[in-house]
Design a protein around this motif. Sequence first.
Motif, PDB file in Angstrom:
ATOM      1  N   HIS A   1      96.917  27.129  74.314  1.00  0.00           N
ATOM      2  CA  HIS A   1      95.965  27.533  73.456  1.00  0.00           C
ATOM      3  C   HIS A   1      95.873  29.117  73.304  1.00  0.00           C
ATOM      4  O   HIS A   1      95.765  29.341  72.320  1.00  0.00           O
TER       5      HIS A   1
ATOM      6  N   LEU B   1      90.464  26.736  69.921  1.00  0.00           N
ATOM      7  CA  LEU B   1      91.658  27.180  70.483  1.00  0.00           C
ATOM      8  C   LEU B   1      90.933  28.121  71.728  1.00  0.00           C
ATOM      9  O   LEU B   1      91.876  28.258  72.730  1.00  0.00           O
TER      10      LEU B   1
ATOM     11  N   GLN C   1      95.542  16.756  73.640  1.00  0.00           N
ATOM     12  CA  GLN C   1      96.038  17.758  73.004  1.00  0.00           C
ATOM     13  C   GLN C   1      95.588  17.994  71.767  1.00  0.00           C
ATOM     14  O   GLN C   1      96.070  18.470  70.661  1.00  0.00           O
TER      15      GLN C   1
ATOM     16  N   THR D   1      93.233  19.672  70.108  1.00  0.00           N
ATOM     17  CA  THR D   1      93.165  20.958  69.208  1.00  0.00           C
ATOM     18  C   THR D   1      94.739  21.476  68.644  1.00  0.00           C
ATOM     19  O   THR D   1      94.656  21.602  67.804  1.00  0.00           O
ATOM     20  N   SER D   2      95.660  20.960  69.336  1.00  0.00           N
ATOM     21  CA  SER D   2      97.001  21.373  69.140  1.00  0.00           C
ATOM     22  C   SER D   2      97.177  20.560  67.759  1.00  0.00           C
ATOM     23  O   SER D   2      97.958  20.900  66.570  1.00  0.00           O
TER      24      SER D   2
END
Length: 462
Positions: free
Chosen positions: A144, A217, A266, A268-269
């Motif tokens: 992040h 993030l 994951q 947000t990635s």
Amino acid sequence: MGEKFRTEKDSLGEIQVPQTALYGAQTQRAVENFPVSGNGLPTEFIRAIVLIKKSAAEANRDLGLLDKARAAAIIGACDSLGDPEFAAHFPVDIYQTGSGTSSNMNVNEVLAHLAGEGNGLSISPNDHVNMSQSSNDVIPTAIHVSALLAVRDKLLPALRNLHTQLCDKAVQVQNVVKTGRTHLMDAVPMTMAQEVYAWAAQVEDCRERIRATMPRLAQLAQGGTAIGTGLNAHPDFSELFAQKLSAHTSQQFRPADNLFAAISSQDTSVELSGQLKVLAVAMMKIANDLRWMNSGPLAGVAEIALKALQPGSSIMPGKVNPVIAESAAMVAARVMGNDTTITVAGQSGNFQLNVMLPLVASTLLESISLLANASQLLADRAIASYTVNRPHIEETLGRNPILVTALNPVIGYLKAAEIAKAAYSSGRPVLDVALEMTDLDRKTLEDLLDPAHLAKGGLVGE
Ligand SMILES: O=C(O)C[C@H](O)C(=O)O
């Protein structure tokens, strides 16, 4: 003379490590276990782990868990790492343990080595540098942090520049009226400014989409330790850690709303990668439009001339190719592929931990970096400098029978189609044909068929 080695030890026993290495046994095992791609994790990712170690040492010191001397030594070690160290002492391959434990331990070992040098302090990679942490919260946090800083410092400024260059170009070409195209076929007229402003709008929307991921993030897994419970970390650690990290980066970070989710997923990635894919799709469209518009110079569309940057051909003298647009299109293809990789990696959260973290880190950072660089080049070496082939644009526009579309409301579609067909088959200007086949006088037809007027939507009174 052969390389010299020293003996290092970890919980599995002794192992030989190159004499000059700053890392220790666990890094050496990872080097031997994972000779896979020959590529390490990006420097910006390792730098993020180092920043995490520095912030953790400060938080542990303030919480009374780490003595001041060791904390100062670890913080000093973090600050001492320059470019040569980053190149030489973080050799672990991307395709390693899925948690990134090998890279976390690599950083722990290097910092413990440097922190203990010449001061008589015994500093443990696990007990002191990794205090209150697990790879399972360090590595998602590093993803992040590194992604957010790369977006903030590289990608968003590059997109702003691309948008500015597009808007500047649109102003320059606002009086160029050209043939619009649908299905690659001649359609009704538009200004080149309308075309370029459309690209600018796409870029601006992409910038906004990417920017909108930043609040998520900024949420960090740090403090969750192994699975999210925070075992072995002080209850105030995550909050204090986030404050320290925020101060070092001039960016507001905070503990994730749910530490279990931050470690096991994951999402947000995946979200950011999805927005990067939208940008890649937009970039592919813009690059291909430029390539088509530049095609020729004699037997192509030939509406614009991209600046000649290098000889295009090793065999065909004088040929110049749209190299920046081709480079940008390849970047777009790569980012689309990277998004698939990140999608698959994002699904690899099994129970309490995602186990494709190093792959997410390297792929996401590659996409951000490629898009930032390609956007910059597209703006500065293609958009800003292309010239417009006005005579050719005007000549083809004047002969375009599709202008007859403007007569639909006056004479009906079927009559207009007859005129278009006659104009196509005779190769005569549509105005001359319409003059013969309708009751409309020349002045009325000139007004109705004026391409500049049509580019504004052809509204009466415009
Ligand atoms: O390396 C760690 O801190 C934990 C490891 O990833 C594990 O869960 O086995």
